[in-house]
Motif scaffolding. Structure first.
Motif, PDB file in Angstrom:
ATOM      1  N   ILE B 175       0.884  -1.492  -0.133  1.00  0.00           N
ATOM      2  CA  ILE B 175       0.162  -0.049   0.102  1.00  0.00           C
ATOM      3  C   ILE B 175       0.977   1.213  -0.054  1.00  0.00           C
ATOM      4  CG2 ILE B 175      -0.267   0.135   2.496  1.00  0.00           C
ATOM      5  CD1 ILE B 175      -3.185   1.224   1.976  1.00  0.00           C
ATOM      6  N   VAL B 176       2.093   1.140   0.774  1.00  0.00           N
ATOM      7  CA  VAL B 176       2.828   2.265   0.851  1.00  0.00           C
ATOM      8  C   VAL B 176       3.411   2.561  -0.698  1.00  0.00           C
ATOM      9  CG1 VAL B 176       5.150   3.063   1.726  1.00  0.00           C
ATOM     10  CG2 VAL B 176       3.476   2.138   3.220  1.00  0.00           C
ATOM     11  N   ILE B 186      12.909   4.883  -1.058  1.00  0.00           N
ATOM     12  CA  ILE B 186      12.544   4.301   0.243  1.00  0.00           C
ATOM     13  C   ILE B 186      12.098   3.062   0.133  1.00  0.00           C
ATOM     14  CG2 ILE B 186      11.513   4.684   2.417  1.00  0.00           C
ATOM     15  CD1 ILE B 186      13.413   6.888   1.851  1.00  0.00           C
ATOM     16  N   TRP B 187      10.949   2.971  -0.547  1.00  0.00           N
ATOM     17  CA  TRP B 187      10.205   1.500  -0.332  1.00  0.00           C
ATOM     18  C   TRP B 187      11.047   0.530  -1.096  1.00  0.00           C
ATOM     19  CZ3 TRP B 187       9.285  -0.711  -5.110  1.00  0.00           C
ATOM     20  CH2 TRP B 187       8.832   0.019  -6.053  1.00  0.00           C
ATOM     21  N   VAL B 242     -13.603  -0.157  -2.384  1.00  0.00           N
ATOM     22  CA  VAL B 242     -14.105   0.088  -3.650  1.00  0.00           C
ATOM     23  C   VAL B 242     -12.790   1.033  -4.648  1.00  0.00           C
ATOM     24  CG1 VAL B 242     -15.684   1.271  -5.218  1.00  0.00           C
ATOM     25  CG2 VAL B 242     -16.318   0.044  -3.316  1.00  0.00           C
ATOM     26  N   ASN B 243     -12.326   1.943  -3.670  1.00  0.00           N
ATOM     27  CA  ASN B 243     -11.327   2.875  -4.386  1.00  0.00           C
ATOM     28  C   ASN B 243     -10.002   1.965  -4.494  1.00  0.00           C
ATOM     29  OD1 ASN B 243     -13.067   5.026  -4.082  1.00  0.00           O
ATOM     30  ND2 ASN B 243     -12.255   5.269  -1.811  1.00  0.00           N
ATOM     31  N   GLU B 244      -9.671   1.177  -3.572  1.00  0.00           N
ATOM     32  CA  GLU B 244      -8.534   0.397  -3.538  1.00  0.00           C
ATOM     33  C   GLU B 244      -8.665  -0.628  -4.939  1.00  0.00           C
ATOM     34  OE1 GLU B 244      -5.554   0.397  -1.292  1.00  0.00           O
ATOM     35  OE2 GLU B 244      -6.582   1.947  -1.234  1.00  0.00           O
ATOM     36  N   ALA B 254       2.819  -4.685  -7.189  1.00  0.00           N
ATOM     37  CA  ALA B 254       3.464  -4.542  -5.986  1.00  0.00           C
ATOM     38  C   ALA B 254       3.639  -5.800  -5.302  1.00  0.00           C
ATOM     39  CB  ALA B 254       2.759  -3.667  -5.004  1.00  0.00           C
ATOM     40  N   TYR B 255       2.520  -6.715  -5.390  1.00  0.00           N
ATOM     41  CA  TYR B 255       2.825  -8.180  -4.687  1.00  0.00           C
ATOM     42  C   TYR B 255       3.746  -8.980  -5.552  1.00  0.00           C
ATOM     43  CZ  TYR B 255      -1.052  -8.044  -1.135  1.00  0.00           C
ATOM     44  OH  TYR B 255      -1.669  -7.910  -0.009  1.00  0.00           O
ATOM     45  N   GLN B 256       3.873  -8.930  -6.763  1.00  0.00           N
ATOM     46  CA  GLN B 256       4.625  -9.649  -7.641  1.00  0.00           C
ATOM     47  C   GLN B 256       6.050  -9.329  -7.060  1.00  0.00           C
ATOM     48  OE1 GLN B 256       3.280 -10.373 -11.665  1.00  0.00           O
ATOM     49  NE2 GLN B 256       5.686  -9.715 -12.382  1.00  0.00           N
TER      50      GLN B 256
END
Lengths: 313, 313
Positions: B175-176, B186-187, B242-244, B254-256
């Protein structure tokens, strides 16, 4: 020990005990109606008789740890226990969803009294996401460097949770008194402090229920011997338990005073006959399920602005 | 996705699935022999195929969230799931008694992916005294004022415990990243930091296993609609979901990347097909039970000086 105070909690058993926690919502509705429903069926088990009423001083020596009403053996209560466990699971799910109030359960007992067994046998089946157990052992150096309530306060339940204290702040008027870890005038003041602490918690929507699992001295001997004889139980044995046993009478006095001083209308103590583990489990399972049912937790309602939402592809 | 790595974990099913957690100790012995036993029975479910091998980069789009091997419906797996849950309960009891090592389970998923359901359906039955669930939501101000690992580190399991992270430190590269809460540089550095953190934990006898519950975008739509339609599920609905959802592709990327960068030999990621909840539960229950069986926790042995103890009257 009044016997009739919770008769209004009687109910016709509207939910089958074989029902799983994935029950339909209508079945869950029926469960929450439990405290309002009445029937001629006697309260089973009759746990309110074990509640210590404020001002009604008890003498622990008068309590028969072998009591089990008219039940004779484990088999007699299995169906009822399964029912109460299901009910507990369903009510816990609602408490968690509601996310407004919480339940704090205090378990105290002499060594081998059955605190661990109660947790395992009453709470296995509860969703661990909504249930947190804290076992308080010898305080750490950091904990000792704070006031006696500090480590307990930080573990009180957040909204929606059931928290179980396996040992608790009562140790500070029990072992601390018996082993003379502080001056008399220090622990004597703690009853009042504990009552104030518990009242403050209840004013923050934390319901508190406290159980002393009462076993006889002979039963303790048998359980300690059983731990020594059984390789899978040996890990629970501590040589320290033998030394503590020599202080049996001092501990009984300390428990009696703690219970008499700190059983309040808002945070009652129950003295549960605990020589028969199956009866102890049933008493506690029902007392907790009834407590949750009386709280009557509700799934949050829809807010007006999410009723017309359409999920995009 | 190799398919055979855990063939040595096959076993003849020595314990009946109807067995309760109060099994005899000899039955418990058999359970712990599980990883060493071999048989011709195929591994069911074949969960090792979902393990992401370090260096073997995955493409999430290649994963079919509907997979369920040759099972067709929930009824096909009920017996096996009950068996794996019993096994999990017995092994957890030994882990707790041993009090030397612990297990950290990380659950991540898109909204509605089934994290809560997995915890309820796989872990209801585990003694809550030995199992702690931490659900990480929006960080508090105090948490935000620390490094990103701070709040997770303080909840890692103590010896003997199973700890479940419902969301985890991975949110800080999910999410970040997607919501651009920090600069890219940073991430991007966090994959390496997370790997080091997890390695440090494993060197302290914490076994780590991580599950991404993989659902399809169509399945998410269905589940969101179901929450809107069902009064008992409505509390789980958030307009924010819903927004997400509109950021679905960004989250998948990002998960991958998180999985590819952080699936290590010591803390593997599993991508679990999760459109079918019952198959997801079975995969996770068995993967965890096998992980515990491979750890092979033991009841502590008697120390020489407590064998001749006599309990005083």
């Amino acid at each position: 020990m009044q016997k009739d105070k919770s008769k209004s909690k009687n109910s016709s058993k509207t939910v089958e005990s074989s029902q799983t926690k994935e029950a339909t919502s209508s079945a869950i509705e029926q469960v929450t109606l439990f405290p309002e429903t009445t029937s001629d069926r006697p309260l089973k088990p009759d746990y309110p008789r074990y509640r210590v009423e404020p001002g009604n001083l008890i003498n622990l020596a008068d309590f028969d740890a072998d009591l089990c009403e008219s039940y004779r053996k484990k088999k007699d209560i299995e169906e009822e226990l399964a029912y109460q466990r299901d009910r507990l699971g369903m009510l816990q799910e609602r408490l968690y969803a509601e996310n407004k109030r919480s339940l704090l359960i205090v378990l105290q007992a002499m060594d081998t009294g059955g605190k661990d067994g109660t947790i395992k046998q009453v709470f296995s089946g509860v969703n661990p996401q909504g249930c947190r157990v804290w076992s308080f052992k010898h305080p750490s150096l950091e904990e000792s460097n704070h006031d006696f309530l500090w480590r307990y306060h930080s573990r009180t339940p957040q909204k929606g949770m059931i928290t179980i204290f396996n040992r608790s702040h009562y140790e500070d008027v029990l072992i601390v008194r018996v082993k003379k870890l502080v001056e008399d005038e220090i622990w004597q003041k703690r009853y009042h402090i504990i009552n104030d602490f518990e009242q403050m918690l209840t004013l923050s929507n934390i319901t508190i229920i406290k159980f002393f699992l009462h076993i006889s001295k002979a039963e303790q001997k048998q359980r300690l011997e059983s731990r020594l004889e059984n390789p899978d139980k040996l890990w629970k044995f501590s040589i320290n338990d033998v030394n503590e046993r020599k202080l049996w009478d001092d501990y009984q006095s300390a428990y009696q005073d703690a219970i008499n001083n700190c059983s309040t209308a808002y945070a009652p103590w129950y003295v549960v006959p605990a020589n028969k583990k199956w009866y102890r489990n049933l008493v506690i399972a029902r007392a907790i399920a009834d407590t949750l049912a009386a709280m009557n937790p509700q799934y949050p309602q829809a807010s007006a602005d999410i009723t017309n939402i359409k999920i995009p592809d």
